[in-house]
Design a protein around this motif. Structure first.
Motif, PDB file in Angstrom:
ATOM      1  N   LEU A 201       2.790  69.698   6.982  1.00 54.55           N
ATOM      2  CA  LEU A 201       3.461  68.410   7.140  1.00 54.55           C
ATOM      3  C   LEU A 201       3.351  67.876   8.559  1.00 54.55           C
ATOM      4  N   ALA A 202       2.922  68.728   9.484  1.00 56.07           N
ATOM      5  CA  ALA A 202       2.765  68.284  10.869  1.00 56.07           C
ATOM      6  C   ALA A 202       1.304  68.352  11.286  1.00 56.07           C
ATOM      7  N   SER A 203       0.423  68.176  10.321  1.00 56.01           N
ATOM      8  CA  SER A 203      -1.003  68.305  10.604  1.00 56.01           C
ATOM      9  C   SER A 203      -1.720  66.981  10.351  1.00 56.01           C
ATOM     10  N   HIS A 204      -2.978  67.063   9.966  1.00 59.20           N
ATOM     11  CA  HIS A 204      -3.843  65.887   9.894  1.00 59.20           C
ATOM     12  C   HIS A 204      -3.299  64.732   9.050  1.00 59.20           C
ATOM     13  N   PRO A 205      -2.723  64.974   7.865  1.00 61.32           N
ATOM     14  CA  PRO A 205      -2.189  63.823   7.126  1.00 61.32           C
ATOM     15  C   PRO A 205      -1.124  63.056   7.903  1.00 61.32           C
ATOM     16  N   THR A 206      -0.293  63.785   8.660  1.00 63.09           N
ATOM     17  CA  THR A 206       0.760  63.136   9.430  1.00 63.09           C
ATOM     18  C   THR A 206       0.196  62.345  10.598  1.00 63.09           C
ATOM     19  N   TYR A 207      -0.726  62.946  11.351  1.00 63.08           N
ATOM     20  CA  TYR A 207      -1.325  62.232  12.487  1.00 63.08           C
ATOM     21  C   TYR A 207      -2.005  60.946  12.008  1.00 63.08           C
ATOM     22  N   SER A 208      -2.784  61.088  10.938  1.00 62.77           N
ATOM     23  CA  SER A 208      -3.553  59.932  10.453  1.00 62.77           C
ATOM     24  C   SER A 208      -2.652  58.872   9.829  1.00 62.77           C
ATOM     25  N   ALA A 209      -1.548  59.296   9.229  1.00 69.12           N
ATOM     26  CA  ALA A 209      -0.600  58.328   8.681  1.00 69.12           C
ATOM     27  C   ALA A 209       0.018  57.502   9.801  1.00 69.12           C
ATOM     28  N   ILE A 210       0.345  58.153  10.914  1.00 66.99           N
ATOM     29  CA  ILE A 210       0.923  57.437  12.056  1.00 66.99           C
ATOM     30  C   ILE A 210      -0.067  56.425  12.607  1.00 66.99           C
ATOM     31  N   ALA A 211      -1.297  56.868  12.862  1.00 64.04           N
ATOM     32  CA  ALA A 211      -2.319  55.936  13.349  1.00 64.04           C
ATOM     33  C   ALA A 211      -2.618  54.865  12.309  1.00 64.04           C
ATOM     34  N   GLY A 212      -2.595  55.252  11.028  1.00 68.66           N
ATOM     35  CA  GLY A 212      -2.880  54.305   9.954  1.00 68.66           C
ATOM     36  C   GLY A 212      -1.857  53.200   9.859  1.00 68.66           C
ATOM     37  N   ALA A 213      -0.592  53.518  10.130  1.00 63.70           N
ATOM     38  CA  ALA A 213       0.442  52.475  10.114  1.00 63.70           C
ATOM     39  C   ALA A 213       0.122  51.391  11.134  1.00 63.70           C
ATOM     40  N   GLY A 214      -0.407  51.804  12.288  1.00 62.12           N
ATOM     41  CA  GLY A 214      -0.802  50.827  13.303  1.00 62.12           C
ATOM     42  C   GLY A 214      -1.974  49.974  12.870  1.00 62.12           C
ATOM     43  N   VAL A 215      -2.937  50.595  12.184  1.00 61.04           N
ATOM     44  CA  VAL A 215      -4.086  49.837  11.681  1.00 61.04           C
ATOM     45  C   VAL A 215      -3.634  48.827  10.629  1.00 61.04           C
ATOM     46  N   GLY A 216      -2.782  49.266   9.704  1.00 59.72           N
ATOM     47  CA  GLY A 216      -2.276  48.348   8.683  1.00 59.72           C
ATOM     48  C   GLY A 216      -1.503  47.200   9.292  1.00 59.72           C
ATOM     49  N   TYR A 217      -0.719  47.495  10.323  1.00 61.64           N
ATOM     50  CA  TYR A 217       0.026  46.432  11.017  1.00 61.64           C
ATOM     51  C   TYR A 217      -0.944  45.453  11.676  1.00 61.64           C
ATOM     52  N   PHE A 218      -1.994  45.972  12.273  1.00 60.14           N
ATOM     53  CA  PHE A 218      -2.975  45.122  12.957  1.00 60.14           C
ATOM     54  C   PHE A 218      -3.597  44.114  11.987  1.00 60.14           C
ATOM     55  N   PHE A 219      -3.965  44.578  10.807  1.00 56.54           N
ATOM     56  CA  PHE A 219      -4.654  43.709   9.852  1.00 56.54           C
ATOM     57  C   PHE A 219      -3.704  42.867   9.009  1.00 56.54           C
ATOM     58  N   GLY A 220      -2.427  43.251   8.935  1.00 57.09           N
ATOM     59  CA  GLY A 220      -1.514  42.526   8.063  1.00 57.09           C
ATOM     60  C   GLY A 220      -0.476  41.680   8.760  1.00 57.09           C
ATOM     61  N   SER A 221      -0.247  41.911  10.049  1.00 61.02           N
ATOM     62  CA  SER A 221       0.813  41.205  10.750  1.00 61.02           C
ATOM     63  C   SER A 221       0.356  39.823  11.213  1.00 61.02           C
ATOM     64  N   THR A 222       1.312  38.930  11.347  1.00 56.45           N
ATOM     65  CA  THR A 222       1.045  37.604  11.907  1.00 56.45           C
ATOM     66  C   THR A 222       1.488  37.520  13.371  1.00 56.45           C
ATOM     67  N   ALA A 223       1.805  38.659  13.973  1.00 55.70           N
ATOM     68  CA  ALA A 223       2.209  38.686  15.378  1.00 55.70           C
ATOM     69  C   ALA A 223       1.026  38.343  16.276  1.00 55.70           C
ATOM     70  N   SER A 224       1.288  38.204  17.559  1.00 52.99           N
ATOM     71  CA  SER A 224       0.236  37.859  18.507  1.00 52.99           C
ATOM     72  C   SER A 224      -0.816  38.964  18.568  1.00 52.99           C
ATOM     73  N   ALA A 225      -2.022  38.596  18.983  1.00 52.28           N
ATOM     74  CA  ALA A 225      -3.112  39.565  19.077  1.00 52.28           C
ATOM     75  C   ALA A 225      -2.758  40.692  20.041  1.00 52.28           C
ATOM     76  N   ILE A 226      -2.092  40.359  21.128  1.00 51.62           N
ATOM     77  CA  ILE A 226      -1.716  41.386  22.106  1.00 51.62           C
ATOM     78  C   ILE A 226      -0.801  42.426  21.469  1.00 51.62           C
ATOM     79  N   LYS A 227       0.194  41.965  20.717  1.00 52.78           N
ATOM     80  CA  LYS A 227       1.125  42.891  20.079  1.00 52.78           C
ATOM     81  C   LYS A 227       0.419  43.731  19.020  1.00 52.78           C
ATOM     82  N   ARG A 228      -0.454  43.105  18.234  1.00 53.19           N
ATOM     83  CA  ARG A 228      -1.161  43.849  17.189  1.00 53.19           C
ATOM     84  C   ARG A 228      -2.059  44.928  17.781  1.00 53.19           C
ATOM     85  N   TRP A 229      -2.795  44.587  18.853  1.00 49.36           N
ATOM     86  CA  TRP A 229      -3.639  45.575  19.514  1.00 49.36           C
ATOM     87  C   TRP A 229      -2.793  46.681  20.130  1.00 49.36           C
ATOM     88  N   ALA A 230      -1.670  46.301  20.721  1.00 47.18           N
ATOM     89  CA  ALA A 230      -0.798  47.297  21.362  1.00 47.18           C
ATOM     90  C   ALA A 230      -0.262  48.291  20.336  1.00 47.18           C
TER      91      ALA A 230
END
Length: 380
Positions: A201-230
């Motif tokens: 539970l603290a291995s690859h699926p967890t790490y990738s899920a955390i990074a994946g949430a950021g990717v999903g936010y980047f492509f789905g959010s209407t926030a500013s580009a700076i915030k999405r990249w951050a």
């Protein structure tokens, strides 16, 4: 209740999209990954076929169990099986295959900085290479229109699947290499227990899920580009740091069991916090959709109260079964699923979209079926 006008069958929602250039790039990378990682798998099986088959059986069962667990966290949306399979394959073969070449190079660079015998060199080399490789798989999926990566929840889900693929193939290779080197069958079982259950539970699926949430936010959010990249780069950095911490010589003991368990605690806590945030935002979005986008005759705010959690849905089905019987309870489950599909489609594509109209038709059919089993009750 009115029926959807001018119903048209929706396009297939899948990452299998031959019209996308990214899809064909992924195919090329898959071939490369199969040559790299697949050759290692083949060598392991040929060198020790019986223990290799035993390890393959164990890790396949583990993959199925964890996949079922990940899908339970997908509280609202059903995702295409083919897209799930492609995410798993990216993690299992493409990221692992490229990692067999890139990770040793990164380890050499880290060893030059901290020393060849320093345990931090391996940790830094693995985290700095493997996390970006897995995240790139999710970026590729997001760039394929049919995969429909539209939110942090989507990224969280597919990121976990990519990480699971990586963990299963890498762990299979490690466990069979140990067996080939002369260790016993019990080593494979112990390795599955340590790497799969204690640290899983603290291995690859967890790490990738955390990074994946950021990717999903980047492509789905209407926030500013700076915030999405951050957010996207920040979650990737967090995944790398957690990976390095988990593989580092910190808190190491002669017995790896307590070390693995202790290191898992902060990783799991951070992951649960992110899951809670993502699911909370998804729930609020769907609630707003029930209030402002979808007509009340289809999904009203009151209806959403019984849809907002898995527990609430089960309670509603249980009450239906008690009052009207098993068939009505099954029919209500179909109505709930169709209502959630409609909410997701309406928010992603609009109520007039092909996808929403298809979901509308499924809901209409499901509600008609429910009426057949409880003709005197209101069904929405």
């Amino acid at each position: 209740m009115s029926t959807p006008a001018a119903f048209v069958a929706p396009r297939t929602r899948s990452a299998f999209d031959p019209r996308s250039l990214v899809f064909w790039v992924g195919v090329g990378l898959l071939i490369y990954g199969i040559v790299q990682a697949g050759s290692h798998v083949a060598i392991s099986l040929l060198s020790a076929p019986v223990p290799g088959a035993f390890a393959l059986l164990l890790w396949s069962g583990y993959a199925a169990a964890v996949l079922a667990l990940i899908q339970r966290f997908a509280a609202f949306e059903r995702r295409p099986a083919l897209s799930i399979a492609m995410a798993f394959v990216w993690g299992g073969f493409i990221a692992t295959g490229i990692g067999t070449v890139a990770a040793p190079a990164a380890h050499s660079i880290a060893a030059d900085l901290v020393g060849a015998d320093n345990g931090w060199a391996t940790a830094i080399g693995a985290g700095a290479v493997e996390e970006p490789l897995k995240m790139l798989g999710l970026v590729a999926l997001a760039l394929i229109p049919g995969a429909r990566i539209r939110s942090a929840a989507d990224g969280l889900f597919y990121g976990a699947i990519i990480g699971l693929g990586f963990e299963v193939v890498e762990s299979f290779l490690y466990s069979t290499q140990w067996e080939v080197s002369g260790t016993s069958f019990s080593t494979i079982v112990l390795y599955l227990f340590l790497r799969g259950f204690v640290g899983g539970l603290a291995s690859h699926p967890t790490y990738s899920a955390i990074a994946g949430a950021g990717v999903g936010y980047f492509f789905g959010s209407t926030a500013s580009a700076i915030k999405r990249w951050a957010v996207m780069l920040g979650t990737l950095l967090l995944a790398i740091v957690l990976h390095i911490f988990f593989d580092s010589p910190l808190l190491e003991f002669d017995n790896p069991l307590p070390s693995t368990a202790i290191k898992s605690i902060p990783v799991i806590i951070l992951a649960l916090i992110i899951v809670r945030i993502v699911r909370g935002k998804q729930r609020k979005a769907l609630e707003a959709g029930a209030r402002d986008v979808v007509p009340d005759e289809l999904v009203s705010p009151a209806d959403f109260e019984s849809l907002r959690t898995r527990k609430a849905r089960k309670q509603a089905v249980k009450a239906m079964k008690k009052e009207h019987g098993r068939k009505a309870a099954r029919a209500l489950t179909g109505v709930q699923r169709a209502q959630l599909d409609l909410l997701v489609s309406a928010l992603d594509d609009g109520m007039e979209s092909v996808e929403a109209r298809a979901a509308w038709q499924r809901l209409y059919d499901a509600q008609q079926g429910l009426r057949e089993h409880m003709p005197t009750a209101a069904t929405g």
